[in-house]
Scaffold this motif. Structure first.
Motif, PDB file in Angstrom:
ATOM      1  N   PHE A   1      -2.673 -16.026  10.147  1.00  0.00           N
ATOM      2  CA  PHE A   1      -2.889 -17.068   9.143  1.00  0.00           C
ATOM      3  C   PHE A   1      -1.824 -16.992   8.058  1.00  0.00           C
ATOM      4  O   PHE A   1      -1.244 -18.000   7.660  1.00  0.00           O
ATOM      5  N   ARG A   2      -1.551 -15.776   7.572  1.00  0.00           N
ATOM      6  CA  ARG A   2      -0.510 -15.595   6.548  1.00  0.00           C
ATOM      7  C   ARG A   2       0.846 -16.087   7.059  1.00  0.00           C
ATOM      8  O   ARG A   2       1.597 -16.724   6.327  1.00  0.00           O
ATOM      9  N   GLU A   3       1.147 -15.776   8.319  1.00  0.00           N
ATOM     10  CA  GLU A   3       2.429 -16.196   8.897  1.00  0.00           C
ATOM     11  C   GLU A   3       2.496 -17.711   9.032  1.00  0.00           C
ATOM     12  O   GLU A   3       3.516 -18.331   8.694  1.00  0.00           O
ATOM     13  N   THR A   4       1.435 -18.325   9.509  1.00  0.00           N
ATOM     14  CA  THR A   4       1.379 -19.782   9.634  1.00  0.00           C
ATOM     15  C   THR A   4       1.517 -20.435   8.269  1.00  0.00           C
ATOM     16  O   THR A   4       2.272 -21.394   8.101  1.00  0.00           O
ATOM     17  N   ALA A   5       0.783 -19.903   7.303  1.00  0.00           N
ATOM     18  CA  ALA A   5       0.842 -20.449   5.946  1.00  0.00           C
ATOM     19  C   ALA A   5       2.264 -20.354   5.392  1.00  0.00           C
ATOM     20  O   ALA A   5       2.781 -21.327   4.838  1.00  0.00           O
ATOM     21  N   GLY A   6       2.884 -19.204   5.556  1.00  0.00           N
ATOM     22  CA  GLY A   6       4.250 -19.015   5.055  1.00  0.00           C
ATOM     23  C   GLY A   6       5.223 -20.006   5.655  1.00  0.00           C
ATOM     24  O   GLY A   6       6.084 -20.551   4.955  1.00  0.00           O
ATOM     25  N   ALA A   7       5.077 -20.263   6.946  1.00  0.00           N
ATOM     26  CA  ALA A   7       5.954 -21.227   7.618  1.00  0.00           C
ATOM     27  C   ALA A   7       5.761 -22.642   7.074  1.00  0.00           C
ATOM     28  O   ALA A   7       6.670 -23.468   7.159  1.00  0.00           O
ATOM     29  N   MET A   8       4.584 -22.900   6.488  1.00  0.00           N
ATOM     30  CA  MET A   8       4.286 -24.216   5.924  1.00  0.00           C
ATOM     31  C   MET A   8       4.559 -24.273   4.422  1.00  0.00           C
ATOM     32  O   MET A   8       4.279 -25.272   3.773  1.00  0.00           O
ATOM     33  N   GLY A   9       5.080 -23.177   3.862  1.00  0.00           N
ATOM     34  CA  GLY A   9       5.379 -23.157   2.436  1.00  0.00           C
ATOM     35  C   GLY A   9       4.199 -22.784   1.556  1.00  0.00           C
ATOM     36  O   GLY A   9       4.214 -23.036   0.357  1.00  0.00           O
ATOM     37  N   VAL A  10       3.174 -22.173   2.146  1.00  0.00           N
ATOM     38  CA  VAL A  10       1.976 -21.775   1.412  1.00  0.00           C
ATOM     39  C   VAL A  10       1.968 -20.259   1.276  1.00  0.00           C
ATOM     40  O   VAL A  10       2.213 -19.540   2.242  1.00  0.00           O
ATOM     41  N   LYS A  11       1.667 -19.781   0.063  1.00  0.00           N
ATOM     42  CA  LYS A  11       1.585 -18.341  -0.173  1.00  0.00           C
ATOM     43  C   LYS A  11       0.115 -17.939  -0.258  1.00  0.00           C
ATOM     44  O   LYS A  11      -0.621 -18.456  -1.104  1.00  0.00           O
ATOM     45  N   ILE A  12      -0.302 -17.020   0.608  1.00  0.00           N
ATOM     46  CA  ILE A  12      -1.658 -16.488   0.560  1.00  0.00           C
ATOM     47  C   ILE A  12      -1.632 -15.310  -0.401  1.00  0.00           C
ATOM     48  O   ILE A  12      -0.924 -14.338  -0.176  1.00  0.00           O
ATOM     49  N   LYS A  13      -2.397 -15.414  -1.484  1.00  0.00           N
ATOM     50  CA  LYS A  13      -2.409 -14.336  -2.473  1.00  0.00           C
ATOM     51  C   LYS A  13      -3.368 -13.234  -2.051  1.00  0.00           C
ATOM     52  O   LYS A  13      -2.977 -12.099  -1.899  1.00  0.00           O
ATOM     53  N   ASP A  14      -4.635 -13.552  -1.893  1.00  0.00           N
ATOM     54  CA  ASP A  14      -5.657 -12.562  -1.554  1.00  0.00           C
ATOM     55  C   ASP A  14      -6.580 -13.107  -0.485  1.00  0.00           C
ATOM     56  O   ASP A  14      -6.889 -14.296  -0.475  1.00  0.00           O
ATOM     57  N   ILE A  15      -7.023 -12.220   0.392  1.00  0.00           N
ATOM     58  CA  ILE A  15      -8.075 -12.538   1.357  1.00  0.00           C
ATOM     59  C   ILE A  15      -9.142 -11.463   1.200  1.00  0.00           C
ATOM     60  O   ILE A  15      -8.837 -10.270   1.236  1.00  0.00           O
ATOM     61  N   TYR A  16     -10.379 -11.900   1.009  1.00  0.00           N
ATOM     62  CA  TYR A  16     -11.510 -10.982   0.887  1.00  0.00           C
ATOM     63  C   TYR A  16     -12.555 -11.330   1.940  1.00  0.00           C
ATOM     64  O   TYR A  16     -12.916 -12.492   2.095  1.00  0.00           O
ATOM     65  N   TRP A  17     -13.047 -10.321   2.636  1.00  0.00           N
ATOM     66  CA  TRP A  17     -14.192 -10.473   3.515  1.00  0.00           C
ATOM     67  C   TRP A  17     -15.395 -10.136   2.642  1.00  0.00           C
ATOM     68  O   TRP A  17     -15.412  -9.098   1.969  1.00  0.00           O
ATOM     69  N   THR A  18     -16.377 -11.014   2.605  1.00  0.00           N
ATOM     70  CA  THR A  18     -17.433 -10.897   1.607  1.00  0.00           C
ATOM     71  C   THR A  18     -18.825 -10.851   2.229  1.00  0.00           C
ATOM     72  O   THR A  18     -19.029 -11.249   3.378  1.00  0.00           O
ATOM     73  N   LEU A  19     -19.756 -10.373   1.433  1.00  0.00           N
ATOM     74  CA  LEU A  19     -21.177 -10.400   1.773  1.00  0.00           C
ATOM     75  C   LEU A  19     -21.786 -11.572   1.031  1.00  0.00           C
ATOM     76  O   LEU A  19     -21.335 -11.943  -0.042  1.00  0.00           O
ATOM     77  N   GLY A  20     -22.816 -12.162   1.594  1.00  0.00           N
ATOM     78  CA  GLY A  20     -23.481 -13.270   0.915  1.00  0.00           C
ATOM     79  C   GLY A  20     -23.276 -14.575   1.651  1.00  0.00           C
ATOM     80  O   GLY A  20     -23.118 -14.607   2.874  1.00  0.00           O
ATOM     81  N   HIS A  21     -23.236 -15.652   0.895  1.00  0.00           N
ATOM     82  CA  HIS A  21     -23.206 -16.992   1.478  1.00  0.00           C
ATOM     83  C   HIS A  21     -21.930 -17.277   2.271  1.00  0.00           C
ATOM     84  O   HIS A  21     -21.965 -18.016   3.259  1.00  0.00           O
ATOM     85  N   HIS A  22     -20.814 -16.705   1.866  1.00  0.00           N
ATOM     86  CA  HIS A  22     -19.535 -16.935   2.552  1.00  0.00           C
ATOM     87  C   HIS A  22     -19.032 -15.633   3.159  1.00  0.00           C
ATOM     88  O   HIS A  22     -19.217 -14.560   2.591  1.00  0.00           O
ATOM     89  N   ASP A  23     -18.389 -15.742   4.302  1.00  0.00           N
ATOM     90  CA  ASP A  23     -17.855 -14.572   4.999  1.00  0.00           C
ATOM     91  C   ASP A  23     -16.465 -14.185   4.517  1.00  0.00           C
ATOM     92  O   ASP A  23     -16.091 -13.017   4.569  1.00  0.00           O
ATOM     93  N   VAL A  24     -15.710 -15.171   4.087  1.00  0.00           N
ATOM     94  CA  VAL A  24     -14.330 -14.945   3.639  1.00  0.00           C
ATOM     95  C   VAL A  24     -14.063 -15.805   2.413  1.00  0.00           C
ATOM     96  O   VAL A  24     -14.478 -16.972   2.366  1.00  0.00           O
ATOM     97  N   VAL A  25     -13.364 -15.229   1.438  1.00  0.00           N
ATOM     98  CA  VAL A  25     -12.895 -15.968   0.264  1.00  0.00           C
ATOM     99  C   VAL A  25     -11.419 -15.643   0.125  1.00  0.00           C
ATOM    100  O   VAL A  25     -11.027 -14.473   0.215  1.00  0.00           O
ATOM    101  N   LEU A  26     -10.597 -16.674  -0.047  1.00  0.00           N
ATOM    102  CA  LEU A  26      -9.174 -16.410  -0.216  1.00  0.00           C
ATOM    103  C   LEU A  26      -8.592 -17.306  -1.288  1.00  0.00           C
ATOM    104  O   LEU A  26      -9.159 -18.352  -1.622  1.00  0.00           O
ATOM    105  N   THR A  27      -7.469 -16.856  -1.838  1.00  0.00           N
ATOM    106  CA  THR A  27      -6.740 -17.657  -2.804  1.00  0.00           C
ATOM    107  C   THR A  27      -5.345 -17.906  -2.250  1.00  0.00           C
ATOM    108  O   THR A  27      -4.767 -17.030  -1.581  1.00  0.00           O
ATOM    109  N   MET A  28      -4.850 -19.090  -2.497  1.00  0.00           N
ATOM    110  CA  MET A  28      -3.526 -19.445  -1.994  1.00  0.00           C
ATOM    111  C   MET A  28      -2.846 -20.407  -2.945  1.00  0.00           C
ATOM    112  O   MET A  28      -3.489 -21.087  -3.739  1.00  0.00           O
TER     113      MET A  28
END
Length: 96
Positions: free
Chosen positions: A28-55
């Motif tokens: 995902f980070r590689e695909t994003a980078g190729a599209m000009g998107v920077k992935i800052k953080d990826i968190y695997w989480t407990l609760g309502h959502h499984d993953v939270v990320l900032t980009m």
């Protein structure tokens, strides 16, 4: 550049292949980078959502295209939120 927060949940397909989740994150980070998107953080989480990320992406259209591309793989469903930094929101509020 614009900031985004993505809230994601594994699909049945994604959870069945959970052992590959870090490999998928790297791809995902590689695909994003190729599209000009920077992935800052990826968190695997407990609760309502499984993953939270900032980009950071050049614009809404690029962010949407990236998330559509990733969603088409079938491992996650997501909700993308446009986020504003403190200086950005200060400039917006100053227009009121």
């Amino acid at each position: 550049m614009a900031w985004y927060v993505v809230l994601a949940n594994f699909t049945d397909q994604g959870i069945r292949a959970i052992k590959d989740t870090t490999k998928r994150a790297k791809a995902f980070r590689e695909t994003a980078g190729a599209m000009g998107v920077k992935i800052k953080d990826i968190y695997w989480t407990l609760g309502h959502h499984d993953v939270v990320l900032t980009m950071e992406a050049p614009d809404d259209e690029t962010a949407a295209a990236l998330m559509m591309k990733v969603g088409a793989l079938g491992n996650l469903t997501s909700q993308t939120l446009r986020a504003f930094t403190e200086p950005e929101i200060a400039a917006i509020v100053s227009r009121i």
